[in-house]
Write an enzyme that holds these catalytic residues in place. Structure first.
Site, mmCIF file in Angstrom:
data_model
loop_
_atom_site.group_PDB
_atom_site.id
_atom_site.type_symbol
_atom_site.label_atom_id
_atom_site.label_comp_id
_atom_site.label_asym_id
_atom_site.label_seq_id
_atom_site.Cartn_x
_atom_site.Cartn_y
_atom_site.Cartn_z
ATOM 1 C CG ASP A 55 54.678 71.098 86.308
ATOM 2 O OD1 ASP A 55 54.972 71.168 87.514
ATOM 3 O OD2 ASP A 55 54.477 70.025 85.718
ATOM 4 C CD GLU A 93 60.015 66.830 90.328
ATOM 5 O OE1 GLU A 93 60.349 65.928 89.538
ATOM 6 O OE2 GLU A 93 58.891 66.844 90.890
#
Length: 321
Positions: free
Chosen positions: A41, A208
């Site tokens: 991420d 997401e």
């Protein structure tokens, strides 16, 4: 029906026999990197001091530094110790999915704390004059969610638009949401409307990691679809839609709303690069870049940093190179 099924089986068998490079032809490989590539991420920025920094899930917001965006060194963590309030959301004080930006003379680092599989979650923010690891001062909670909510307060992505500050967020539950932030505090405006930007048509609503950028007259919503965090079995992929308004509605190039499962496929797994996602976008020296993680099929599915140039077609849609 039997012939249809037989044709499908034969087609799948044929594709399985194709070399990996043939199946990967539609997607470019990431920029070759050296040094400490392990990351999850990522959010990347070219700091005022000339260095590149990448913050990520892992550690107490893990940090990597580079002078050329190609060789990366481990730079420890954003924080020396977890702020005490993080333990309200998990027993290890483990933060996820940071987002780094620069505004009003300082850097702002947004992040999430939660536990796997629950929406008892919170997004927090820290500030720093330099943006370097170890210089951050935590400012506390920005926005929270609980098990009675229909959204999940993780994966923040902050953008300033038309003089106002906004934060997209969300993971599973009912997908991607947005709230307005107070630009002075960097926190959610009290009583702010929780807007809905994107979802999938059926449970578990696997979308997401939103990130929004402006290009031309449009805002572009990038999001990760399908399954993360399973090494080479990950099915993450990056999709994108756009809108003339920061609050949507976002649609893909065919006009399908992202609230109805739309989204153009920008990047998917290919070759040894499995589960491409957890993306962010940054601009450096006039060039837009897509940062993301992938799982390396040649290294036991280890998550690594992917960087690709982000270009724009004549009709304004992003492409990776």
């Amino acid at each position: 029906m039997i012939r249809t099924r037989l044709a499908a089986v034969l087609a799948a068998a044929f594709l399985a026999l194709l070399p990996t490079t043939a199946r990967a032809a539609d997607y470019p490989d990431p920029l070759p990197l050296t040094g400490q590539e392990i990351i999850h991420d990522p959010t990347v920025t070219h700091l005022k001091n000339g260095q590149y920094v990448a913050y990520s899930t892992g550690g107490i917001i893990g940090a990597r530094l580079s002078t050329d965006m190609k060789h990366w060194d481990d730079a420890g963590n954003a924080f020396a110790t977890p702020p005490s309030w993080w333990y309200e959301y998990n027993s290890t004080g483990d933060p996820w999915a940071p987002d780094l930006s620069f505004r009003d003379g300082r850097y702002w680092l947004y992040y999430a704390v939660s536990s796997w599989g629950t929406n008892h979650s919170a997004i927090g923010v820290a500030t720093s004059k330099s943006g370097m690891p170890g210089t951050w001062t935590d400012q506390g909670k920005v926005f929270t969610s609980d098990t009675t909510d229909t959204w999940n307060a993780i994966d923040p992505g902050v953008i300033k638009a038309d003089g106002r500050l906004w934060m997209a967020f969300g993971s599973y539950w009912t997908g991607i949401r947005m709230v307005e932030l107070n630009p002075k505090t960097g926190k959610a405006v009290p009583g702010a409307t929780v807007r809905h930007l994107a979802t999938r048509p059926d449970a578990p609503y696997a979308v997401e990691g939103p990130y929004i950028v402006k290009h031309g007259h449009h805002y572009y919503l990038f999001a990760s679809y399908d399954g993360c965090c399973a090494g080479v079995n990950s099915t993450y992929k990056i999709r994108v839609g756009r809108s003339t308004s920061i609050t949507g509605p976002y649609v893909d190039s065919a006009g399908t709303p992202m609230l109805e499962g739309g989204g153009d496929l920008l990047l998917a797994g290919h070759g040894k690069y499995f589960g491409t996602g957890g993306q962010s976008v940054f601009r450096d020296k006039g060039q837009d870049w897509l940062a993301y993680h992938y799982y390396d099929g040649d290294d036991n599915g280890t998550p690594k940093l992917g960087l690709n140039k982000l270009s724009w077609s004549h009709d304004g849609w992003p492409t990776v190179k």
